[in-house]
Design a protein around this motif. Structure first.
Motif, PDB file in Angstrom:
ATOM      1  N   ILE A  65       0.906  -1.149  -0.088  1.00 24.82           N
ATOM      2  CA  ILE A  65       0.078  -0.017   0.128  1.00 24.82           C
ATOM      3  C   ILE A  65       0.877   1.195   0.035  1.00 24.82           C
ATOM      4  N   PHE A  66       2.187   1.274   0.287  1.00 24.15           N
ATOM      5  CA  PHE A  66       2.972   2.326   0.486  1.00 24.15           C
ATOM      6  C   PHE A  66       3.496   2.721  -0.639  1.00 24.15           C
ATOM      7  N   SER A  67       3.760   1.301  -1.478  1.00 29.07           N
ATOM      8  CA  SER A  67       4.588   1.561  -2.949  1.00 29.07           C
ATOM      9  C   SER A  67       3.543   1.737  -4.043  1.00 29.07           C
ATOM     10  N   GLY A  68       2.399   1.468  -3.753  1.00 32.65           N
ATOM     11  CA  GLY A  68       1.269   1.598  -5.003  1.00 32.65           C
ATOM     12  C   GLY A  68       1.270   0.873  -5.689  1.00 32.65           C
ATOM     13  N   ILE A  69       0.422   0.675  -6.761  1.00 31.40           N
ATOM     14  CA  ILE A  69       0.362  -0.189  -8.082  1.00 31.40           C
ATOM     15  C   ILE A  69       1.965  -0.121  -8.791  1.00 31.40           C
ATOM     16  N   ALA A  70       2.167   1.128  -9.247  1.00 25.91           N
ATOM     17  CA  ALA A  70       3.469   1.204 -10.010  1.00 25.91           C
ATOM     18  C   ALA A  70       4.571   0.796  -9.055  1.00 25.91           C
ATOM     19  N   GLY A  71       4.536   0.742  -7.929  1.00 28.74           N
ATOM     20  CA  GLY A  71       5.909   0.426  -7.118  1.00 28.74           C
ATOM     21  C   GLY A  71       5.911  -1.046  -6.847  1.00 28.74           C
ATOM     22  N   SER A  72       4.791  -1.684  -7.031  1.00 26.79           N
ATOM     23  CA  SER A  72       4.702  -3.233  -6.432  1.00 26.79           C
ATOM     24  C   SER A  72       5.391  -4.179  -7.316  1.00 26.79           C
ATOM     25  N   GLU A  73       5.967  -5.202  -6.525  1.00 30.15           N
ATOM     26  CA  GLU A  73       6.581  -6.366  -7.614  1.00 30.15           C
ATOM     27  C   GLU A  73       5.377  -7.112  -8.106  1.00 30.15           C
ATOM     28  N   TRP A  74       5.939  -7.504  -9.433  1.00 28.92           N
ATOM     29  CA  TRP A  74       5.153  -8.270 -10.427  1.00 28.92           C
ATOM     30  C   TRP A  74       5.462  -9.655 -10.094  1.00 28.92           C
ATOM     31  N   VAL A  75       4.361 -10.675  -9.610  1.00 28.99           N
ATOM     32  CA  VAL A  75       4.565 -11.853  -9.457  1.00 28.99           C
ATOM     33  C   VAL A  75       3.923 -13.054 -10.361  1.00 28.99           C
ATOM     34  N   GLY A  76       3.136 -12.411 -11.269  1.00 31.76           N
ATOM     35  CA  GLY A  76       2.667 -13.247 -12.198  1.00 31.76           C
ATOM     36  C   GLY A  76       1.215 -14.059 -11.644  1.00 31.76           C
ATOM     37  N   LEU A  77       1.202 -15.158 -11.709  1.00 31.57           N
ATOM     38  CA  LEU A  77       0.221 -16.201 -11.225  1.00 31.57           C
ATOM     39  C   LEU A  77       0.449 -16.944  -9.740  1.00 31.57           C
ATOM     40  N   GLU A  78       1.490 -16.282  -9.201  1.00 29.25           N
ATOM     41  CA  GLU A  78       1.809 -16.789  -7.998  1.00 29.25           C
ATOM     42  C   GLU A  78       0.721 -16.920  -6.894  1.00 29.25           C
ATOM     43  N   HIS A  79      -0.044 -15.851  -6.787  1.00 29.60           N
ATOM     44  CA  HIS A  79      -1.315 -15.947  -5.896  1.00 29.60           C
ATOM     45  C   HIS A  79      -2.479 -16.826  -6.390  1.00 29.60           C
ATOM     46  N   PHE A  80      -2.601 -17.025  -7.381  1.00 30.45           N
ATOM     47  CA  PHE A  80      -3.465 -18.016  -8.078  1.00 30.45           C
ATOM     48  C   PHE A  80      -2.972 -19.379  -7.539  1.00 30.45           C
ATOM     49  N   ARG A  81      -1.621 -19.873  -7.868  1.00 32.84           N
ATOM     50  CA  ARG A  81      -1.254 -21.001  -7.438  1.00 32.84           C
ATOM     51  C   ARG A  81      -1.401 -21.231  -5.952  1.00 32.84           C
ATOM     52  N   THR A  82      -1.088 -20.192  -5.393  1.00 33.66           N
ATOM     53  CA  THR A  82      -1.510 -20.160  -3.732  1.00 33.66           C
ATOM     54  C   THR A  82      -2.846 -20.563  -3.230  1.00 33.66           C
TER      55      THR A  82
ATOM     56  N   PHE B  78      -5.111 -22.198  -5.227  1.00 36.19           N
ATOM     57  CA  PHE B  78      -5.726 -23.567  -5.385  1.00 36.19           C
ATOM     58  C   PHE B  78      -4.780 -24.406  -4.501  1.00 36.19           C
ATOM     59  N   ALA B  79      -3.443 -24.096  -4.168  1.00 33.47           N
ATOM     60  CA  ALA B  79      -3.049 -25.072  -3.005  1.00 33.47           C
ATOM     61  C   ALA B  79      -3.250 -25.046  -1.734  1.00 33.47           C
ATOM     62  N   HIS B  80      -3.911 -23.859  -1.335  1.00 28.22           N
ATOM     63  CA  HIS B  80      -4.401 -23.825   0.061  1.00 28.22           C
ATOM     64  C   HIS B  80      -5.328 -24.778   0.706  1.00 28.22           C
ATOM     65  N   TYR B  81      -4.782 -25.238   1.913  1.00 27.94           N
ATOM     66  CA  TYR B  81      -5.823 -26.379   2.364  1.00 27.94           C
ATOM     67  C   TYR B  81      -7.094 -26.088   2.569  1.00 27.94           C
ATOM     68  N   ASP B  82      -7.599 -24.718   2.870  1.00 31.46           N
ATOM     69  CA  ASP B  82      -8.896 -24.530   3.030  1.00 31.46           C
ATOM     70  C   ASP B  82      -9.666 -24.154   2.193  1.00 31.46           C
ATOM     71  N   PHE B  83      -9.032 -23.733   0.719  1.00 30.78           N
ATOM     72  CA  PHE B  83      -9.661 -23.307  -0.293  1.00 30.78           C
ATOM     73  C   PHE B  83     -10.727 -24.127  -0.956  1.00 30.78           C
TER      74      PHE B  83
END
Length: 298
Positions: free
Chosen positions: A42-59, A61-66
């Motif tokens: 939230i301090f870096s904003g969209i322009a300053g945040s790191e790109w990670v691709g589909l990492e959050h989608f993989r997380t 689907f792999a989450h035990y509670d999802f």
């Protein structure tokens, strides 16, 4: 085009607030979906945040509670389609059969009123009714020698309570569109059917329901578009540690992880997943509707 707009300028002016509302609160925020592919800060904003691709989608689907939460959401959504969606249709047909105008208006007012209660109030009413010590339901069960049941404390009942409370609160208000559609049916059709010897039940099956079919189709397509969007507040007010295993849905999980745990990118990915599934369901439903009934959303 300019001449057309000028000719109907009053109508365009009246629609302007609605257009601005959807632009500001519906379309512009879509740009924020990009943080689903970032480690958003939230301090870096969209322009300053790191790109990670589909990492959050993989997380996700792999989450035990999802899978458990997704299963809860799908089942509750399915029950809502099967039981809650037809309720306003049935209620509208029943109200249409009331011949005394005074009684009809009174019944309409009574069934409309719960819609204007917040879910907090509805949950309070439900807690009072299903209380194991003072609830009316357990008092009734006691007359038959059945031990009190803590309905909101047993996970096996939470889905039924969610769907039942929704039917009680919203089915009356949902009849407005169907009653308006029924009012538009040509009365001569009923007169001709009556001359042919058709009773009220037969008239309902042969005239009323076919006339309602286009309206039912449109509302059904809109309903399945919200299949995974059952409602955050509607569920949150009924959840407790004893029923959360079968009552927690994607909306409440997003609230817990996104706002309370500040996992903005992860929960945005989950929200984007919900939106894509809703879009796919609408497209499939619209295609099938056009093939079978000839009508659809577009």
């Amino acid at each position: 085009m300019g001449r057309w707009i000028w000719k109907y300028r009053a109508l365009y002016l009246m629609s302007l607030p609605g257009i601005v509302f959807f632009l500001v609160f519906k379309y512009i925020p879509l740009a924020g979906s990009v943080i689903a592919f970032q480690n958003y800060n939230i301090f870096s904003g969209i322009a300053g945040s790191e790109w990670v691709g589909l990492e959050h989608f993989r997380t996700m689907f792999a989450h035990y509670d999802f899978l458990r939460i997704l299963n809860n959401t799908l089942l509750i959504g399915l029950y809502d389609v099967v039981f809650a969606f037809p309720a306003p249709i049935v209620l509208a047909l029943l109200l249409n059969e009331v011949r005394k105008v005074v009684y009809k208006r009174l019944l309409q007012t009574v069934v409309y009123m719960p819609h204007f209660l917040s879910w907090v109030i509805v949950s309070g009413i439900a807690i009072g009714i299903f209380s194991p010590s003072t609830g009316a339901v357990n008092h009734l069960l006691g007359w038959f020698g059945i031990e009190p049941i803590y309905f909101l404390g047993e996970e096996s009942y939470i889905r039924s309570i969610l769907i039942g409370s929704g039917i009680w609160r919203d089915s009356g208000y949902g009849t407005i569109i169907y009653l308006a559609a029924i009012a538009g049916i040509n009365p001569e059709l009923y007169e001709a059917a009556e001359v042919d010897g058709a009773n009220r039940w037969r008239q309902t099956l042969a005239i009323t329901l076919p006339a309602l079919l286009p309206t039912i189709t449109i509302l059904f397509l809109l309903h399945i578009g919200r299949f995974l969007d059952f409602g955050f507040e509607r569920v949150l007010v009924f959840l407790n540690p004893l029923n959360v295993a079968k009552g927690e849905i994607l909306d409440t999980y997003i609230y817990q992880q996104g706002l309370l745990q500040q996992q903005y990118s992860y929960t945005t990915a989950m929200g984007l997943f919900k939106s894509v599934i809703g879009l796919v369901l609408v497209l499939i439903g619209n295609f099938l509707s056009k093939k079978t009934t000839g009508s659809g959303l577009y």
